[in-house]
Design a protein around this motif. Structure first.
Motif, mmCIF file in Angstrom:
data_model
loop_
_atom_site.group_PDB
_atom_site.id
_atom_site.type_symbol
_atom_site.label_atom_id
_atom_site.label_comp_id
_atom_site.label_asym_id
_atom_site.label_seq_id
_atom_site.Cartn_x
_atom_site.Cartn_y
_atom_site.Cartn_z
ATOM 1 N N ILE A 2 -7.793 -7.601 13.136
ATOM 2 C CA ILE A 2 -8.578 -6.441 12.699
ATOM 3 C C ILE A 2 -8.128 -5.187 13.444
ATOM 4 C CG2 ILE A 2 -10.897 -5.495 12.488
ATOM 5 C CD1 ILE A 2 -11.951 -8.352 12.346
ATOM 6 N N ALA A 3 -7.779 -5.343 14.727
ATOM 7 C CA ALA A 3 -7.282 -4.197 15.493
ATOM 8 C C ALA A 3 -5.991 -3.658 14.878
ATOM 9 C CB ALA A 3 -7.049 -4.601 16.943
ATOM 10 N N THR A 4 -5.111 -4.559 14.438
ATOM 11 C CA THR A 4 -3.872 -4.131 13.786
ATOM 12 C C THR A 4 -4.164 -3.386 12.487
ATOM 13 O OG1 THR A 4 -2.681 -6.012 14.738
ATOM 14 C CG2 THR A 4 -1.675 -4.922 12.847
ATOM 15 N N THR A 5 -5.134 -3.877 11.725
ATOM 16 C CA THR A 5 -5.521 -3.207 10.479
ATOM 17 C C THR A 5 -6.032 -1.807 10.756
ATOM 18 O OG1 THR A 5 -6.096 -5.343 9.470
ATOM 19 C CG2 THR A 5 -6.998 -3.360 8.445
ATOM 20 N N TYR A 6 -6.906 -1.676 11.754
ATOM 21 C CA TYR A 6 -7.405 -0.351 12.125
ATOM 22 C C TYR A 6 -6.262 0.563 12.585
ATOM 23 C CZ TYR A 6 -12.501 -0.959 11.911
ATOM 24 O OH TYR A 6 -13.800 -1.109 11.483
ATOM 25 N N ARG A 7 -5.300 0.003 13.309
ATOM 26 C CA ARG A 7 -4.194 0.811 13.816
ATOM 27 C C ARG A 7 -3.366 1.378 12.659
ATOM 28 N NH1 ARG A 7 -1.862 -2.920 16.608
ATOM 29 N NH2 ARG A 7 -3.281 -2.603 18.355
ATOM 30 N N GLN A 8 -3.133 0.564 11.632
ATOM 31 C CA GLN A 8 -2.363 1.040 10.487
ATOM 32 C C GLN A 8 -3.126 2.099 9.703
ATOM 33 O OE1 GLN A 8 -1.634 -2.885 8.733
ATOM 34 N NE2 GLN A 8 0.539 -2.648 9.197
ATOM 35 N N LEU A 9 -4.438 1.899 9.543
ATOM 36 C CA LEU A 9 -5.244 2.901 8.853
ATOM 37 C C LEU A 9 -5.290 4.201 9.647
ATOM 38 C CD1 LEU A 9 -8.205 0.653 7.629
ATOM 39 C CD2 LEU A 9 -6.489 1.760 6.192
ATOM 40 N N ARG A 10 -5.335 4.088 10.971
ATOM 41 C CA ARG A 10 -5.333 5.292 11.815
ATOM 42 C C ARG A 10 -4.032 6.081 11.620
ATOM 43 N NH1 ARG A 10 -2.938 5.958 16.704
ATOM 44 N NH2 ARG A 10 -2.739 3.707 17.044
ATOM 45 N N LYS A 11 -2.912 5.372 11.612
ATOM 46 C CA LYS A 11 -1.636 6.070 11.415
ATOM 47 C C LYS A 11 -1.574 6.737 10.044
ATOM 48 C CE LYS A 11 3.374 5.470 11.720
ATOM 49 N NZ LYS A 11 3.641 6.174 10.452
ATOM 50 N N HIS A 17 0.350 -4.884 2.745
ATOM 51 C CA HIS A 17 1.615 -4.508 3.374
ATOM 52 C C HIS A 17 1.736 -2.990 3.425
ATOM 53 C CE1 HIS A 17 2.519 -8.728 2.795
ATOM 54 N NE2 HIS A 17 2.387 -8.593 1.480
ATOM 55 N N HIS A 18 2.371 -2.484 4.494
ATOM 56 C CA HIS A 18 2.591 -1.043 4.678
ATOM 57 C C HIS A 18 1.287 -0.262 4.569
ATOM 58 C CE1 HIS A 18 6.571 -2.470 2.923
ATOM 59 N NE2 HIS A 18 6.873 -2.144 4.175
ATOM 60 N N LEU A 19 0.256 -0.804 5.188
ATOM 61 C CA LEU A 19 -1.051 -0.149 5.119
ATOM 62 C C LEU A 19 -1.024 1.212 5.793
ATOM 63 C CD1 LEU A 19 -3.916 -0.665 4.086
ATOM 64 C CD2 LEU A 19 -4.467 -1.690 6.297
ATOM 65 N N ASP A 20 -0.090 1.424 6.710
ATOM 66 C CA ASP A 20 0.010 2.725 7.374
ATOM 67 C C ASP A 20 0.504 3.815 6.429
ATOM 68 O OD1 ASP A 20 2.427 1.276 7.321
ATOM 69 O OD2 ASP A 20 3.315 2.632 8.789
ATOM 70 N N GLN A 21 0.978 3.436 5.232
ATOM 71 C CA GLN A 21 1.449 4.419 4.256
ATOM 72 C C GLN A 21 0.478 4.588 3.091
ATOM 73 O OE1 GLN A 21 5.681 3.931 3.221
ATOM 74 N NE2 GLN A 21 5.902 2.560 4.978
ATOM 75 N N ALA A 49 0.804 -1.217 0.000
ATOM 76 C CA ALA A 49 0.000 0.000 0.000
ATOM 77 C C ALA A 49 0.835 1.265 0.000
ATOM 78 C CB ALA A 49 -0.937 -0.002 1.210
ATOM 79 N N SER A 50 2.136 1.171 0.285
ATOM 80 C CA SER A 50 2.974 2.372 0.268
ATOM 81 C C SER A 50 3.103 2.943 -1.139
ATOM 82 C CB SER A 50 4.359 2.062 0.834
ATOM 83 O OG SER A 50 5.054 1.145 -0.005
ATOM 84 N N MET A 51 2.816 2.137 -2.151
ATOM 85 C CA MET A 51 2.918 2.575 -3.548
ATOM 86 C C MET A 51 1.564 2.996 -4.117
ATOM 87 S SD MET A 51 6.017 2.477 -4.625
ATOM 88 C CE MET A 51 7.615 1.809 -4.143
#
Length: 568
Positions: A393-402, A320-324, A301-303
Motif C-alpha cells: 500500500i505504501a508503494t501504491t501511495y508513493r506512485q500516486l504521490r508522484k 502498472h505505471h500508476l505514477d503516470q 495507467a500511463s494510457m
C-alpha cells in the motif's frame, strides 16, 4: 383473403418437385392475407419477389430453412404466434419495417446476404438472432423489444445500427462486427452484454441508457471506441482496446480489471441529459458526476486519463505505471470519519485526508478500525489474504504521490505522502529504530504535513521551558561582580581579579511577573536559535540547551507543513 393451414398445405403439395422433394415459389404476393392455423413454409424457395406486407399469421408459422432469392417484404406483418425463421437464407433485401411479433421471433442461423431492415418493428417477447450472418447493412431503428434480444455469436460484415430502440435485455456476446456499430439514443431496461465480441472498426455506443449492467468483458476493440452511456454498472474485464477509447458515462460504477489499453484513453463523467428507462434507479442518483471506478487492477495507467470520477472504492494495487496516471476535473477519494472515537478506551481522532480502499480494508481487518466515512465501500473481501500489506500500500501511495507531483499538484500529493508514511510506519516492527523514528515524526508533526500539530507541540514546549526556567533556571538575584587585589607594601602596580558569584536558586517567590518576563525572553530567543545572554542556574543552562535544539525543529516542521499546503 383468408388462407387456412389445409389450403396452404394443398398449395405446397402442388408446387412440390417430385424428383427431389423441393418446393419452389416464383413471384409470390400474400399482401394483407390472413393465415389461420399453423402454417408450414419450411424449406420453401422463393425464386422471385415475395411479399407478405400487412399479412396476419394467427398461429405459429414455420419458415425454417426457407430461401428467398429476391427481395422479401414483411412490412407491417403481424405474427400472433411464434415466427420461426431458423436457418433461412435471404439473398435479396429483407424488410420487416413495422412488423409486429407478438410471440417469440427466431432467426437463429439465418443468413442475410443483402440489407436487413427492422425499423419500427415490435417484439412482444424475445427475438433470437444467434449465430446469424449479416453480409450487408442492418438497421433496427426505433424498434421495440419487450423481451430479450439475443444476437450472440453472430457475424456482421457491414454497418449495423441499433438506434432509438427500447429493449428489455440484449445479448450480443461473442459476435463479430467488421464495420461500424451504432447503438445510440436507445433504452435498455435490463442488461446489455457484449462479452467476447470483436469490433474491427469504429464503434459509437450512445448516448444510451441502461437500467442494468453493460458488459464489455473479453471484448476486442481494434479501432477507436466512443461509449456514451448511463447505466448501473459497466464492466470491461480483460477487454482489449487497440484504438483510442473515450468512455463518457453517467451514474455508473466502472470495472477495468486487466483491461489492455494500447492508446491514450479517457474516462469521464457525462453530465448531459440522457433518456433512460422509466422507473429505473441508478447509482449516484442526483449527482451526474458520481461515476465510480471500482478497480484498475492490471491496467496500464500511463494510457489512462480519469476526469471527474469517484475513486473512493477503486482498487489501485496491481495496476502498472500508476505514477503516470492522469487525474483531472473533480475527482475524489474517500476520507476518514470525522469526530472522536474510542479505541481500547483511548479517544482517537482521524486526521482529515484522502485515503484509498486498500488502506481502509487493511485497517478494518488488521486494526479493527472503522476507517471510512462510507462503510459500504470498505467491506472486507471474502478472502482477507487478498488484502495487500502495508508495504504494498505504501508503494501504491508513493506512485500516486508522484503522479500528483508531476501534475504540479503539491497539496494533492501531500495526502498521498501522508498515506505512504502511515503504511511505512505500520510495516515496521516495534523493535526497529525506523519504527520509533517514524512514530516520533508522526506524533510531532504528522510527517511534516500537520502544522497545527507541530505548533501545538511548540506551544507546549515553550510553556514547559518557561515553567522550568521560573522554577529552577533563573537565579534569585542577578550575580554581582567582585574585584579583589593586593597593593604592594612599597607601592607599585596593583593587580585585580574580577569574579562573579554563582547563580543561586530562589528560595521563595519563584513564579512572579518579573521572572515570567525573563523566562519568556529566554524561551523566545531559544525558538529562533539564539542565546539570550541571561544569567541562568546550572539547571537553567541545560533547559536552555534543550530548548534551543527542540523548539527550532518544531518551528521548522510547522513551516514545512504550511509550505506544503500553499505551494503551487
Amino acid at each position: 383473403m383468408e388462407i387456412d393451414a389445409s389450403l396452404f398445405a394443398r398449395l405446397r403439395t402442388s408446387l412440390t418437385d417430385t424428383s427431389d422433394g423441393s418446393v419452389r415459389f416464383g413471384r409470390a404476393s400474400f399482401g394483407s392475407a390472413c393465415f389461420t392455423g399453423r402454417q408450414n413454409f419450411a424449406r420453401i424457395t422463393f425464386t422471385d419477389f415475395a411479399s407478405f406486407s400487412r399479412a396476419t399469421f394467427t398461429e405459429n408459422v414455420d419458415l425454417s430453412g426457407a430461401e428467398f432469392e429476391g427481395t422479401v417484404n414483411f412490412t407491417e406483418t403481424r405474427f400472433d404466434g411464434q415466427a420461426l425463421f431458423e436457418g433461412a437464407v435471404f439473398n435479396g433485401k429483407a424488410d420487416f419495417t413495422g412488423a409486429d411479433f407478438r410471440s417469440a421471433a427466431v432467426f437463429r442461423l439465418c443468413r442475410f446476404v443483402s440489407s436487413l431492415r427492422f425499423a419500427d418493428a415490435t417484439f412482444s417477447r424475445h427475438a433470437y438472432f444467434s449465430n446469424a450472418t449479416f453480409d450487408h447493412e442492418v438497421t433496427f431503428d426505433r424498434s421495440r423489444i419487450h423481451g430479450s434480444l439475443f444476437v450472440d455469436s453472430a457475424e456482421f460484415a457491414d454497418e449495423v445500427e441499433f438506434t432509438r430502440m427500447t429493449i428489455g435485455e440484449a445479448t450480443l456476446a461473442k459476435s463479430g462486427f467488421a464495420r461500424g456499430v451504432r447503438f445510440d439514443r436507445s433504452n435498455v431496461h435490463g442488461n446489455l452484454r457484449f462479452g467476447g465480441a470483436t469490433f474491427q472498426n469504429h464503434i459509437h455506443l450512445g448516448p444510451l441508457a441502461c437500467g442494468g449492467e453493460i458488459n464489455f468483458s473479453y471484448c476486442s476493440f481494434l479501432s477507436t471506441s466512443l461509449i456514451d452511456a448511463m447505466a448501473k454498472h459497466i464492466e470491461c474485464l480483460h477487454a482489449k482496446f487497440e484504438g483510442a477509447l473515450t468512455l463518457r458515462i453517467r451514474y455508473a460504477t466502472l470495472a477495468l480489471d486487466h483491461a489492455a489499453l494500447m492508446q491514450p484513453s479517457t474516462v469521464t463523467s457525462n453530465v448531459a441529459d440522457v433518456p433512460r428507462p422509466p422507473g429505473t434507479e441508478l447509482a449516484g442518483e442526483g449527482d451526474p458526476t458520481a461515476v465510480s471506478i471500482t478497480s484498475l487492477d492490471g491496467v496500464d495507467a500511463s494510457m489512462l486519463l480519469l476526469s471527474s470520477v469517484d475513486l473512493a472504492a477503486c482498487k489501485f494495487s496491481g495496476s502498472h505505471h500508476l505514477d503516470q496516471l492522469r487525474l483531472e476535473g473533480r475527482w475524489r477519494l474517500s476520507v476518514p470519519p470525522s469526530g472522536f472515537r474510542l479505541r481500547r478506551g483511548v479517544p482517537q481522532r482521524w486526521t482529515k485526508r484522502q485515503v484509498i480502499i486498500e488502506e481502509r480494508q487493511w485497517r478494518r481487518w488488521n486494526l479493527q478500525a472503522d476507517f471510512s466515512s462510507q462503510p459500504s465501500t470498505s467491506a472486507i473481501p471474502d478472502f482477507p489474504d487478498l488484502i495487500p500489506g502495508p508495504a504494498v500500500i505504501a508503494t501504491t501511495y508513493r506512485q500516486l504521490r508522484k503522479s500528483r507531483e508531476d501534475a504540479k499538484d503539491e497539496p494533492g500529493a501531500a495526502d498521498f505522502y501522508y498515506g505512504e508514511m502511515e503504511m511505512r510506519r505500520h510495516s515496521k516492527g516495534w523493535r526497529t529504530a525506523e519504527r520509533w523514528l517514524l512514530q516520533l515524526y508522526w506524533l510531532l508533526s504528522g510527517y511534516g504535513l500537520r502544522a497545527s500539530r507541530a505548533l501545538g507541540w511548540l506551544a507546549l514546549a515553550m510553556m514547559t521551558t518557561i515553567l522550568l526556567l521560573m522554577g529552577f533556571g533563573l537565579p534569585q538575584d542577578s550575580p554581582k561582580q567582585e574585584a579583589t587585589g593586593t597593593v604592594p607594601p612599597g607601592g607599585g602596580k596593583v593587580t585585580f581579579e574580577i569574579d562573579k558569584q554563582n547563580p543561586q536558586n530562589p528560595t521563595q517567590d519563584r513564579f512572579t511577573t518579573k521572572r515570567f518576563e525573563k523566562a519568556l525572553s529566554v524561551t523566545l530567543n531559544s525558538v529562533v536559535f539564539r542565546s539570550s545572554g541571561q544569567d541562568l542556574t546550572t539547571a537553567g543552562g541545560y533547559v536552555e540547551m534543550v530548548s534551543r535544539f527542540s523548539e527550532p525543529v518544531l518551528l521548522g516542521l510547522a513551516a514545512l507543513a504550511i509550505r506544503g499546503r500553499v505551494k503551487r
